[in-house]
Every structure is written in C-alpha cells, then in structure tokens.
Design a protein around this motif. Structure first.
Motif, PDB file in Angstrom:
ATOM      1  N   SER A   2      37.543  32.587  51.048  1.00 54.88           N
ATOM      2  CA  SER A   2      37.939  31.326  51.681  1.00 54.88           C
ATOM      3  C   SER A   2      39.454  31.189  51.732  1.00 54.88           C
ATOM      4  CB  SER A   2      37.369  30.150  50.878  1.00 54.88           C
ATOM      5  OG  SER A   2      35.972  30.192  50.838  1.00 54.88           O
ATOM      6  N   ARG A   4      42.453  28.952  51.001  1.00 55.20           N
ATOM      7  CA  ARG A   4      42.682  27.863  50.058  1.00 55.20           C
ATOM      8  C   ARG A   4      44.053  27.252  50.298  1.00 55.20           C
ATOM      9  NH1 ARG A   4      40.873  31.528  44.972  1.00 55.20           N
ATOM     10  NH2 ARG A   4      42.759  32.560  45.641  1.00 55.20           N
ATOM     11  N   PHE A  22      49.252  26.276  41.359  1.00 60.76           N
ATOM     12  CA  PHE A  22      48.354  26.999  42.268  1.00 60.76           C
ATOM     13  C   PHE A  22      48.956  28.331  42.721  1.00 60.76           C
ATOM     14  CE2 PHE A  22      46.377  22.725  43.121  1.00 60.76           C
ATOM     15  CZ  PHE A  22      45.174  23.034  42.514  1.00 60.76           C
ATOM     16  N   PHE A  26      46.598  31.267  41.614  1.00 64.06           N
ATOM     17  CA  PHE A  26      45.671  31.597  42.701  1.00 64.06           C
ATOM     18  C   PHE A  26      46.425  32.308  43.819  1.00 64.06           C
ATOM     19  CE2 PHE A  26      43.703  28.248  40.294  1.00 64.06           C
ATOM     20  CZ  PHE A  26      42.415  28.737  40.153  1.00 64.06           C
ATOM     21  N   MET A  29      47.042  31.379  47.721  1.00 64.67           N
ATOM     22  CA  MET A  29      46.774  29.976  48.038  1.00 64.67           C
ATOM     23  C   MET A  29      47.978  29.391  48.753  1.00 64.67           C
ATOM     24  SD  MET A  29      45.178  27.088  45.607  1.00 64.67           S
ATOM     25  CE  MET A  29      44.804  25.442  46.176  1.00 64.67           C
ATOM     26  N   LEU A  56      39.031  25.779  51.902  1.00 62.40           N
ATOM     27  CA  LEU A  56      38.949  24.949  50.696  1.00 62.40           C
ATOM     28  C   LEU A  56      40.246  24.161  50.616  1.00 62.40           C
ATOM     29  CD1 LEU A  56      37.692  27.628  48.155  1.00 62.40           C
ATOM     30  CD2 LEU A  56      36.369  25.697  49.016  1.00 62.40           C
ATOM     31  N   VAL A  58      42.572  21.310  48.668  1.00 67.99           N
ATOM     32  CA  VAL A  58      42.870  20.496  47.488  1.00 67.99           C
ATOM     33  C   VAL A  58      43.951  19.524  47.920  1.00 67.99           C
ATOM     34  CG1 VAL A  58      43.703  20.447  45.112  1.00 67.99           C
ATOM     35  CG2 VAL A  58      42.397  22.430  45.940  1.00 67.99           C
ATOM     36  N   TRP A 152      39.179  25.041  38.037  1.00 68.79           N
ATOM     37  CA  TRP A 152      39.730  25.511  39.311  1.00 68.79           C
ATOM     38  C   TRP A 152      39.115  26.830  39.750  1.00 68.79           C
ATOM     39  CZ3 TRP A 152      41.468  21.958  42.088  1.00 68.79           C
ATOM     40  CH2 TRP A 152      42.185  20.887  41.535  1.00 68.79           C
ATOM     41  N   LEU A 156      37.518  26.727  43.412  1.00 66.89           N
ATOM     42  CA  LEU A 156      38.252  27.446  44.459  1.00 66.89           C
ATOM     43  C   LEU A 156      37.629  28.794  44.803  1.00 66.89           C
ATOM     44  CD1 LEU A 156      41.889  26.535  43.386  1.00 66.89           C
ATOM     45  CD2 LEU A 156      40.563  25.602  45.295  1.00 66.89           C
ATOM     46  N   SER A 157      36.399  29.031  44.355  1.00 62.66           N
ATOM     47  CA  SER A 157      35.751  30.315  44.685  1.00 62.66           C
ATOM     48  C   SER A 157      34.813  30.159  45.874  1.00 62.66           C
ATOM     49  CB  SER A 157      34.987  30.834  43.477  1.00 62.66           C
ATOM     50  OG  SER A 157      33.942  29.946  43.143  1.00 62.66           O
TER      51      SER A 157
END
Length: 157
Positions: A2, A4, A22, A26, A29, A56, A58, A152, A156-157
């Motif tokens: 995905s 993010r 983040f 990640f 992201m 996704l 946030v 998270w 976030l998966s």
C-alpha cells in the motif's frame, strides 16, 4: 504494498515529531508538507495521490480532516484511515456528514484534548464511519503519551 501517507496538522509541518517518526520507522512513507488554506492543501493532496490506489492515510488534527475529505471523495482508492484527533467537527466537513465511508477508520483521540472536542468528533465519526474503531485515550490533543504505543506496524500493513 500500500501507499502510505502522513498528513500533518494545521500548525505543524513535515518536520514535526510524527512525520519524523514515520520517515524513520516506515521506509517509503510519504510525509509531504502542506502549507496554505484547506483548498490549497487539498489540491496538493489530490495531485500527490493522483492515479494512486490502495492508499493508507494517517491524518493528524487538520490533517485528519484532509484525509477524511480525500477518502470521502476517493473511497475506492483508499484502504484505511488512521486519524489522530481529527478535525472532522469543523464546518469544512459538513458536506460529508450525510454520507457513509465503508472503509475501516481508526481514530485515536485524547480525553484531555483542549483543541478538538472528543465528544464532537466521536458524534460525527459514529455517523459517517460505520467501520469505526474509536480509541479514547488518556492523553492531550498531541497524543504525546499514546502516539508511539499505537500498533503502527499492524495499521500500516
């Protein structure tokens, strides 16, 4: 995987604590900077996500408002919303209050939030997000105590 993205709040930017977290934790992201009015911010968000799907989002505070509006306008392209004290109680969200967003929405909101009313957000969220996971936490608007404890990796998966 995905796409993010983290959308910061009104008086923050992409150098804030959450955006830095983040980027560090990640890989890949997106944490863009969103200056200007809501219209300018939304135009930039739409341009950045143009042609993308399996998204996704946030969103923190005003960024939660932005993420919610984007998801309402582009529901088939958005996989999940994770909203941190989202400003969906503002008048700018009114055009969407009679709609239902069918994707999973996770909200974390501090009980001691003095910026955005937990009760107002919970009321709007219960109306427009039928697949809602609402977490009222012992924290303030910035979720200093809660933020890094959120799952998270799972969300976030």
């Amino acid at each position: 995987m995905s796409l993010r993205m983290f959308i910061h709040g009104l008086e923050s930017n992409n150098q804030g604590t959450k955006a830095v977290y983040f980027r560090k934790n990640f890989q890949g992201m997106l944490t863009p900077n969103f200056p200007g009015s809501l219209d300018e911010r939304m135009a930039k968000l739409r341009a950045l996500l143009s042609g993308k799907s399996d998204i996704l989002l946030v969103g923190s505070s005003f960024g939660g408002l932005m993420a919610s509006i984007f998801a309402m306008e582009n529901e088939p392209r958005v996989k999940r919303l994770i909203l941190l004290a989202p400003a969906i109680n503002l008048a700018e969200f009114s055009p969407y209050r009679d709609r239902k967003l069918q994707i999973p929405v996770h909200i974390y909101h501090g009980r001691q939030d003095e910026v955005i009313s937990l009760e107002d957000v919970e009321s709007v969220a219960n109306r427009v997000f039928p697949h809602l996971f609402f977490h009222a936490v012992d924290d303030d608007h910035y979720l200093h105590k809660t933020f890094e404890k959120i799952e998270w990796g799972t969300l976030l998966s």
